[in-house]
Enzyme design. Structure first.
Site, short mmCIF file in Angstrom:
data_model
loop_
_atom_site.label_atom_id
_atom_site.label_comp_id
_atom_site.label_asym_id
_atom_site.label_seq_id
_atom_site.Cartn_x
_atom_site.Cartn_y
_atom_site.Cartn_z
N ASP A 192 5.67 -3.84 -4.87
CA ASP A 192 5.55 -2.49 -5.41
C ASP A 192 6.92 -2.07 -5.89
O ASP A 192 7.90 -2.10 -5.13
CB ASP A 192 5.05 -1.53 -4.31
CG ASP A 192 4.90 -0.11 -4.85
OD1 ASP A 192 4.21 0.07 -5.86
OD2 ASP A 192 5.49 0.80 -4.26
N GLU A 276 2.51 -5.00 -9.80
CA GLU A 276 1.74 -4.01 -10.54
C GLU A 276 2.21 -3.99 -11.99
O GLU A 276 3.41 -3.98 -12.26
CB GLU A 276 1.92 -2.63 -9.92
CG GLU A 276 1.01 -1.60 -10.54
CD GLU A 276 1.02 -0.30 -9.74
OE1 GLU A 276 0.05 0.44 -9.84
OE2 GLU A 276 1.99 -0.04 -9.02
N CYS A 328 -6.21 2.74 1.92
CA CYS A 328 -5.68 2.13 3.14
C CYS A 328 -5.76 0.62 3.02
O CYS A 328 -6.83 0.07 2.77
CB CYS A 328 -6.47 2.61 4.36
SG CYS A 328 -6.11 1.67 5.86
N CYS A 331 -8.17 -0.91 6.04
CA CYS A 331 -9.63 -0.81 6.08
C CYS A 331 -10.25 -0.48 4.73
O CYS A 331 -11.47 -0.52 4.57
CB CYS A 331 -10.06 0.24 7.11
SG CYS A 331 -9.68 1.92 6.59
N CYS A 347 -4.05 6.58 8.35
CA CYS A 347 -5.39 6.45 7.78
C CYS A 347 -6.38 7.22 8.66
O CYS A 347 -6.42 7.00 9.88
CB CYS A 347 -5.78 4.99 7.69
SG CYS A 347 -7.51 4.75 7.23
N CYS A 350 -9.10 4.32 10.19
CA CYS A 350 -8.74 3.28 11.17
C CYS A 350 -7.47 3.62 11.94
O CYS A 350 -7.02 2.84 12.77
CB CYS A 350 -8.61 1.92 10.49
SG CYS A 350 -7.13 1.77 9.46
N ASP A 357 5.04 2.85 0.41
CA ASP A 357 5.33 1.75 -0.51
C ASP A 357 4.82 0.41 0.00
O ASP A 357 4.31 -0.41 -0.76
CB ASP A 357 6.84 1.68 -0.77
CG ASP A 357 7.36 2.95 -1.44
OD1 ASP A 357 6.57 3.57 -2.18
OD2 ASP A 357 8.52 3.31 -1.21
ZN LIG Z 1 -7.66 2.51 7.30
#
Ligand SMILES: [Zn+2]
Length: 403
Positions: A192, A276, A328, A331, A347, A350, A357
């Site tokens: 990233d 990216e 996330c 998950c 998150c 989870c 980053d």
């Molecule tokens: Zn998650």
């Protein structure tokens, strides 16, 4: 793969004068060619062919009194200047018709003696030679001293002589290198390109901008401010401008050096590298775009790409509008946009705690793996990646193609 290798040149005063003459002649031929085509266009005539143009602005022009001095420089230099013009036109037409992808290409522009960078190119036809005494022999210029910072891997097919804004001279050779795949390794990495740091890897490594670069950039900014305060036409302004040019070169050198070392390390340590796509990246479309491009990311990503091709690694740009900072990486729950100042988040599904980053880098890695699996078997790697344009005029001790 074709790559550029650049070395510092130390021409004598006489050779500098001969080079100045050659730069000037190449510029005049380029501009004469451009003017002839523009005039023809304005008069409603058809496009002047490459052959016809060469006859007019080189062969015939040499016989006239006001262009007789074109005979003082190697004919190849003049032909290559026209070749540049022809390429510029072809790119422009291809861009107009949509055959060329990417940003729109502007029509060719006149070259000026005030341009920061002056170049001339000698091809094999020009019979340039690398002498046993280490000098570079250029027709009608002489045997120039070269600082060979490393060996050329093969016979060069052409050499471009560059004079940069600080008055330094370089020889940039195009050479054919053989691809040398490195032994396979396990790790794969998603990268990233960050704002607070230069880049963040999916394994959690944070790569900051090197201190030399930060310091050089600070000095450059100060020098630019000083320049803007100097009265126009004053001696002090001239001095300030030279200082800015020198610091500019220093920043560019430091940035290139850093990008080379980093890209080499990443390609060596990973079997696959995913980045990216900058055109797609959210940042590039915002107000931050300038600082984004200043950071020299595209040069860095290009280095990753050609080094990966050269050393048998997999490289891919992740070109989707995937909000990599909203999902996330543990998950897959999409958590909605977060303002830039939020560096860390938990998150809601989870309970994983993410660095913004690193999470983005992990998502890039995951997306890259999916793409690669989908493309499995059908993946064709280009055998030949041309030496990236940005490599031209690479400076002194830097080693563009080194791993
Ligand atoms: Zn998650």
């Amino acid at each position: 793969m074709r790559l550029r290798y650049s070395f510092r040149l130390y021409p004598t005063l006489g050779q500098q004068q001969a080079l100045a003459r050659a730069f000037g002649c190449a510029r005049v031929v380029f501009n004469d060619g451009l003017r002839a085509r523009q005039d023809a266009h304005a008069a409603g005539q058809s496009y002047i062919s490459d052959v016809e143009l060469s006859k007019r602005v080189i062969t015939a022009a040499k016989r006239t009194e006001e262009r007789a001095w074109l005979g003082e420089v190697s004919a190849v230099v003049l032909q290559q200047a026209l070749a540049d013009l022809n390429t510029a036109y072809r790119n422009f037409f291809a861009s107009l018709s949509g055959r060329r992808k990417g940003r729109k290409v502007a029509p060719p522009r006149y070259r000026s003696r005030k341009d920061n960078r002056q170049t001339i190119r000698f091809t094999k036809n020009a019979r340039f030679a690398l002498l046993d005494n280490g000098r570079l022999r250029l027709p009608k210029i002489g045997d120039i001293e070269v600082r060979w910072s490393r060996d050329l891997p093969s016979e060069p097919s052409s050499v471009t002589v560059v004079k940069d804004a600080c008055g330094r001279y370089y020889a940039s050779f195009v050479v054919q290198t053989t691809d040398t795949p490195l032994p396979e390794v396990e790790p794969e990495v998603g990268i990233d390109l960050g704002l607070t740091s230069f880049a963040v890897c999916s394994d959690g490594t944070v790569i900051g901008n090197p201190r030399v670069l930060r310091r050089a950039e600070r000095r450059l900014k100060k020098a630019q401010k000083a320049l803007s305060r100097k009265a126009k036409g004053s001696r002090n302004r001239v001095k300030a401008r030279v200082r800015v040019a020198k610091l500019h070169a220093k920043v560019a050198d430091a940035r290139r050096d850093f990008a080379h070392k980093l890209s080499t390390r990443i390609v060596r340590d990973n079997q696959a590298v995913y980045v990216e796509d900058l055109c797609v990246s959210g940042l590039a479309r915002t107000r931050l775009a300038k600082s984004v491009h200043d950071a020299g990311w595209s040069a860095f990503v290009n280095m990753l790409e050609y080094k990966a091709a050269r050393y048998g690694r997999y490289f891919a740009r992740i070109g989707r509008f995937e909000p990599t900072s909203q999902v996330c990486s543990a998950c897959g729950v999409k958590d909605g946009p977060k303002p830039l100042h939020i560096r860390e988040w938990t998150c809601p599904a989870c309970r994983a705690v993410h660095d913004r980053d690193v999470n983005a880098a992990r998502n890039i890695l995951a997306a890259g793996r999916v793409d690669r699996l989908n493309a499995c078997g059908a993946q064709v790697r280009p055998g030949l990646v041309p030496a990236p344009r940005g490599e031209a005029g690479t400076h002194s001790k830097l080693t563009p193609a080194q791993v």
